[in-house]
Design a protein around this motif. Structure first.
Motif, PDB file in Angstrom:
ATOM      1  N   PRO A 139       0.821  -1.217   0.000  1.00  0.00           N
ATOM      2  CA  PRO A 139       0.000   0.000   0.000  1.00  0.00           C
ATOM      3  C   PRO A 139       0.854   1.265   0.000  1.00  0.00           C
ATOM      4  O   PRO A 139       1.983   1.263   0.495  1.00  0.00           O
ATOM      5  CB  PRO A 139      -0.807  -0.130   1.288  1.00  0.00           C
ATOM      6  CG  PRO A 139       0.044  -0.953   2.189  1.00  0.00           C
ATOM      7  CD  PRO A 139       0.754  -1.924   1.302  1.00  0.00           C
ATOM      8  N   ILE A 140       0.279   2.313  -0.562  1.00  0.00           N
ATOM      9  CA  ILE A 140       1.008   3.569  -0.708  1.00  0.00           C
ATOM     10  C   ILE A 140      -0.004   4.710  -0.825  1.00  0.00           C
ATOM     11  O   ILE A 140      -1.178   4.477  -1.122  1.00  0.00           O
ATOM     12  CB  ILE A 140       1.946   3.507  -1.934  1.00  0.00           C
ATOM     13  CG1 ILE A 140       3.048   4.554  -1.841  1.00  0.00           C
ATOM     14  CG2 ILE A 140       1.151   3.621  -3.243  1.00  0.00           C
ATOM     15  CD1 ILE A 140       4.214   4.282  -2.758  1.00  0.00           C
ATOM     16  N   VAL A 141       0.463   5.930  -0.601  1.00  0.00           N
ATOM     17  CA  VAL A 141      -0.429   7.098  -0.623  1.00  0.00           C
ATOM     18  C   VAL A 141       0.029   8.064  -1.702  1.00  0.00           C
ATOM     19  O   VAL A 141       1.221   8.402  -1.772  1.00  0.00           O
ATOM     20  CB  VAL A 141      -0.454   7.800   0.749  1.00  0.00           C
ATOM     21  CG1 VAL A 141      -1.413   8.991   0.712  1.00  0.00           C
ATOM     22  CG2 VAL A 141      -0.846   6.835   1.851  1.00  0.00           C
ATOM     23  N   ILE A 142      -0.919   8.503  -2.544  1.00  0.00           N
ATOM     24  CA  ILE A 142      -0.629   9.479  -3.600  1.00  0.00           C
ATOM     25  C   ILE A 142      -1.450  10.732  -3.325  1.00  0.00           C
ATOM     26  O   ILE A 142      -2.658  10.652  -3.099  1.00  0.00           O
ATOM     27  CB  ILE A 142      -0.965   8.931  -5.002  1.00  0.00           C
ATOM     28  CG1 ILE A 142      -0.147   7.665  -5.282  1.00  0.00           C
ATOM     29  CG2 ILE A 142      -0.680   9.960  -6.076  1.00  0.00           C
ATOM     30  CD1 ILE A 142      -0.920   6.404  -5.136  1.00  0.00           C
ATOM     31  N   GLU A 163      -1.332   3.121  -9.615  1.00  0.00           N
ATOM     32  CA  GLU A 163      -1.029   3.583 -10.966  1.00  0.00           C
ATOM     33  C   GLU A 163      -2.224   4.316 -11.570  1.00  0.00           C
ATOM     34  O   GLU A 163      -2.060   5.336 -12.262  1.00  0.00           O
ATOM     35  CB  GLU A 163      -0.621   2.400 -11.837  1.00  0.00           C
ATOM     36  CG  GLU A 163       0.732   1.806 -11.470  1.00  0.00           C
ATOM     37  CD  GLU A 163       1.149   0.669 -12.390  1.00  0.00           C
ATOM     38  OE1 GLU A 163       0.392   0.371 -13.337  1.00  0.00           O
ATOM     39  OE2 GLU A 163       2.241   0.102 -12.180  1.00  0.00           O
ATOM     40  N   LYS A 164      -3.410   3.812 -11.315  1.00  0.00           N
ATOM     41  CA  LYS A 164      -4.632   4.455 -11.813  1.00  0.00           C
ATOM     42  C   LYS A 164      -4.782   5.854 -11.214  1.00  0.00           C
ATOM     43  O   LYS A 164      -5.086   6.826 -11.922  1.00  0.00           O
ATOM     44  CB  LYS A 164      -5.848   3.595 -11.465  1.00  0.00           C
ATOM     45  CG  LYS A 164      -7.199   4.166 -11.899  1.00  0.00           C
ATOM     46  CD  LYS A 164      -8.303   3.155 -11.601  1.00  0.00           C
ATOM     47  CE  LYS A 164      -9.679   3.666 -12.042  1.00  0.00           C
ATOM     48  NZ  LYS A 164     -10.168   4.737 -11.142  1.00  0.00           N
ATOM     49  N   ALA A 165      -4.552   5.970  -9.907  1.00  0.00           N
ATOM     50  CA  ALA A 165      -4.674   7.259  -9.228  1.00  0.00           C
ATOM     51  C   ALA A 165      -3.642   8.249  -9.755  1.00  0.00           C
ATOM     52  O   ALA A 165      -3.958   9.419 -10.015  1.00  0.00           O
ATOM     53  CB  ALA A 165      -4.498   7.068  -7.723  1.00  0.00           C
ATOM     54  N   LEU A 166      -2.413   7.791  -9.940  1.00  0.00           N
ATOM     55  CA  LEU A 166      -1.357   8.676 -10.436  1.00  0.00           C
ATOM     56  C   LEU A 166      -1.693   9.199 -11.827  1.00  0.00           C
ATOM     57  O   LEU A 166      -1.511  10.385 -12.120  1.00  0.00           O
ATOM     58  CB  LEU A 166      -0.021   7.923 -10.460  1.00  0.00           C
ATOM     59  CG  LEU A 166       1.203   8.773 -10.811  1.00  0.00           C
ATOM     60  CD1 LEU A 166       1.476   9.789  -9.707  1.00  0.00           C
ATOM     61  CD2 LEU A 166       2.426   7.885 -11.028  1.00  0.00           C
ATOM     62  N   LYS A 167      -2.220   8.329 -12.683  1.00  0.00           N
ATOM     63  CA  LYS A 167      -2.596   8.742 -14.034  1.00  0.00           C
ATOM     64  C   LYS A 167      -3.740   9.754 -13.995  1.00  0.00           C
ATOM     65  O   LYS A 167      -3.728  10.757 -14.729  1.00  0.00           O
ATOM     66  CB  LYS A 167      -2.996   7.526 -14.866  1.00  0.00           C
ATOM     67  CG  LYS A 167      -3.278   7.848 -16.331  1.00  0.00           C
ATOM     68  CD  LYS A 167      -3.584   6.581 -17.127  1.00  0.00           C
ATOM     69  CE  LYS A 167      -3.835   6.908 -18.597  1.00  0.00           C
ATOM     70  NZ  LYS A 167      -4.163   5.694 -19.381  1.00  0.00           N
ATOM     71  N   GLU A 168      -4.727   9.495 -13.157  1.00  0.00           N
ATOM     72  CA  GLU A 168      -5.868  10.423 -13.047  1.00  0.00           C
ATOM     73  C   GLU A 168      -5.408  11.800 -12.585  1.00  0.00           C
ATOM     74  O   GLU A 168      -5.913  12.823 -13.061  1.00  0.00           O
ATOM     75  CB  GLU A 168      -6.899   9.848 -12.073  1.00  0.00           C
ATOM     76  CG  GLU A 168      -7.676   8.666 -12.628  1.00  0.00           C
ATOM     77  CD  GLU A 168      -8.600   8.029 -11.609  1.00  0.00           C
ATOM     78  OE1 GLU A 168      -9.469   7.230 -12.019  1.00  0.00           O
ATOM     79  OE2 GLU A 168      -8.454   8.329 -10.397  1.00  0.00           O
ATOM     80  N   ILE A 169      -4.453  11.836 -11.650  1.00  0.00           N
ATOM     81  CA  ILE A 169      -3.997  13.116 -11.114  1.00  0.00           C
ATOM     82  C   ILE A 169      -3.085  13.853 -12.091  1.00  0.00           C
ATOM     83  O   ILE A 169      -3.310  15.025 -12.417  1.00  0.00           O
ATOM     84  CB  ILE A 169      -3.256  12.904  -9.772  1.00  0.00           C
ATOM     85  CG1 ILE A 169      -4.232  12.400  -8.692  1.00  0.00           C
ATOM     86  CG2 ILE A 169      -2.610  14.212  -9.303  1.00  0.00           C
ATOM     87  CD1 ILE A 169      -3.547  11.980  -7.404  1.00  0.00           C
ATOM     88  N   MET A 170      -2.049  13.159 -12.604  1.00  0.00           N
ATOM     89  CA  MET A 170      -1.010  13.848 -13.371  1.00  0.00           C
ATOM     90  C   MET A 170      -1.258  13.910 -14.871  1.00  0.00           C
ATOM     91  O   MET A 170      -0.826  14.861 -15.531  1.00  0.00           O
ATOM     92  CB  MET A 170       0.341  13.175 -13.113  1.00  0.00           C
ATOM     93  CG  MET A 170       0.815  13.239 -11.673  1.00  0.00           C
ATOM     94  SD  MET A 170       2.584  12.859 -11.492  1.00  0.00           S
ATOM     95  CE  MET A 170       3.326  14.419 -11.969  1.00  0.00           C
ATOM     96  N   VAL A 171      -1.952  12.922 -15.412  1.00  0.00           N
ATOM     97  CA  VAL A 171      -2.171  12.875 -16.870  1.00  0.00           C
ATOM     98  C   VAL A 171      -3.568  13.383 -17.227  1.00  0.00           C
ATOM     99  O   VAL A 171      -3.733  14.264 -18.074  1.00  0.00           O
ATOM    100  CB  VAL A 171      -1.964  11.449 -17.412  1.00  0.00           C
ATOM    101  CG1 VAL A 171      -2.232  11.406 -18.910  1.00  0.00           C
ATOM    102  CG2 VAL A 171      -0.549  10.958 -17.109  1.00  0.00           C
ATOM    103  N   GLU A 172      -4.583  12.818 -16.567  1.00  0.00           N
ATOM    104  CA  GLU A 172      -5.962  13.188 -16.882  1.00  0.00           C
ATOM    105  C   GLU A 172      -6.397  14.470 -16.189  1.00  0.00           C
ATOM    106  O   GLU A 172      -7.474  14.994 -16.477  1.00  0.00           O
ATOM    107  CB  GLU A 172      -6.891  12.026 -16.524  1.00  0.00           C
ATOM    108  CG  GLU A 172      -6.590  10.752 -17.325  1.00  0.00           C
ATOM    109  CD  GLU A 172      -7.380   9.550 -16.846  1.00  0.00           C
ATOM    110  OE1 GLU A 172      -8.235   9.703 -15.936  1.00  0.00           O
ATOM    111  OE2 GLU A 172      -7.138   8.444 -17.367  1.00  0.00           O
TER     112      GLU A 172
END
Length: 422
Positions: A139-142, A163-172
């Motif tokens: 587990p990890i926190v973004i 990975e999904k959360a990181l993409k939603e925040i930084m890419v999308e």
């Protein structure tokens, strides 16, 4: 005194309710307010970001003090603007509000002054962040760097979720420019606690501790929200741990801001995790919490206006602040679909049947004289009791009497405390 409160949510309703009790208040206004606040103050059709219009309203209506509730206008510099125009305002200036407005700034501050927090790295480049994420695993926190209405923090239990959360925040760009940078930090285990304090530079006067429930569903399941319920005190966390958090985190953070040339004046809110290694910092906010305020202010015995004036006049160190021994529990009633999309304009019934409970309006509006839903979190139902169990029973009994189409609420608010004390 003639006072203008800035904001429109449950926090601001609680602030207005508390200020209304002061014998020094002669007139109370709120911009823009909501359907519930309208019963206690004159609501003004000016938004939180119309700084010039707010200043003009203050001049035309001989307002003595402006109290700022939400984070966004603080970070945008509303206090700086008002003070530049000779208007007395309560809340941190833009430089001090950076402690909430940028998680990267906050984490770097804690690291510099050796204030306990989770290990972390900050990133502006998506590929570099992704590589770091895959290296650490879950587990990890973004966390999105900027303000995101309390929803820019994702606790990922699997690498796929991360990975999904990181993409939603930084890419999308789910949170817009707030996601231009991210903080990726270790997952901390323990009990969460909110510890707010009235602060004036190096002077720190703690409030009673509380505990929030961020995820939308029972058992802390589902996406994070702005908060689905709170309670105070937090009886299963010993007073010596609360004092340790104050001594090792809250006071050092206030002192660090002074050393950085950004003295904090207003309400400093520490979001904490009580770990096996002691209290650690999850986040700092630069204002009253929502819905923490809805259980903290009902326990405040000292005149809130007196505390604000003492802060602005440099007298906070000499003021004794008193709290009720009663417990408070707040249950948030939310719109169906929240924290995703949700309908608005649905009639609200049953508010006249809540007995002695307090109902703080968050997302409500008056349409043709009728109260309707207008936000994700609609109402906060707060009850006081001799202990957590008593307050919880009263809060849920009152919440059950209120209805609107699609109403949703967690049914386990404060159960962590009750279960821990068995």
């Amino acid at each position: 005194m003639r006072i203008l409160v800035i904001g429109r949510g449950g926090r601001e309703h609680a602030i207005v309710w508390s200020l209304r009790k002061s014998p020094k208040v002669t007139a109370l206004f709120c911009a823009p307010g909501n359907g519930g606040i309208a019963e206690l103050a004159e609501c003004v059709p000016i938004t939180e970001f119309q700084f010039a219009e707010i200043a003009e309203f203050v001049r035309q209506n001989a307002i003595d003090l402006v109290v700022v509730g939400p984070d966004d206008p603080l970070y945008e510099g509303i206090v700086d603007y008002l003070e530049e125009h000779g208007i007395r305002a309560y809340g941190p200036n833009r430089a001090a509000a950076e402690i909430e407005g940028s998680k990267v700034f906050m984490k770097h501050l804690l690291k510099k002054y050796e204030i306990p927090t989770a290990a972390y790295e900050a990133f502006e480049d998506y590929e570099a962040a992704l590589a770091y994420l895959r290296k650490l695993g879950a587990p990890i926190v973004i966390k999105a760097d900027g303000l995101a209405a309390g929803k820019g923090v994702i606790v990922a239990s699997t690498l796929e979720e991360a990975e999904k959360a990181l993409k939603e925040i930084m890419v999308e760009k789910q949170f817009g420019a707030s996601g231009n940078r991210v903080v990726i930090e270790e997952f901390l285990q323990g009990q969460e606690m909110s510890l707010l304090a009235f602060v004036d530079g190096n002077v720190v006067k703690p409030m009673v501790p509380s505990q929030d429930h961020k995820p939308v569903f029972d058992g802390d399941k589902g996406p994070n929200t702005g908060g689905m319920g709170t309670y105070s005190p937090v009886p299963h966390i010993p007073q010596e741990i609360v004092q340790q958090a104050l001594d090792t985190i809250v006071k050092p953070a206030a002192e660090a801001m002074v050393k950085e040339g950004r003295p904090f004046r207003g309400v400093l809110y520490a979001g904490l995790m009580i770990t096996a290694d002691g209290p650690k910092t999850i986040e700092f906010n630069a204002r009253f919490g929502d819905p923490e305020t809805q259980v903290i202010l009902p326990r405040l015995k000292t005149d809130l206006l007196e505390i604000i004036l003492a802060t602005l006049e440099g007298r906070l160190a000499d003021l004794a602040i008193e709290w009720s021994e009663e417990a408070a529990v707040c249950v948030i009633l939310a719109s169906g679909g929240y924290p995703g999309s949700y309908p608005k304009g649905l009639p609200i019934e049953g508010l006249d049947a809540v007995g002695g409970a307090l109902v703080f309006h968050a997302g409500t509006a008056l349409e043709d004289g009728r109260l309707v839903t207008s936000g994700g979190r609609v109402l906060g139902v707060t009850a006081l009791g001799r202990d957590i169990a008593d307050a919880r029973e009263k809060a849920y009994a009152a919440a059950d009497r209120i209805s609107f189409e699609g109403k949703q609420n967690r049914t386990d608010i404060a159960l962590k405390a009750l279960n821990a004390m068995k």
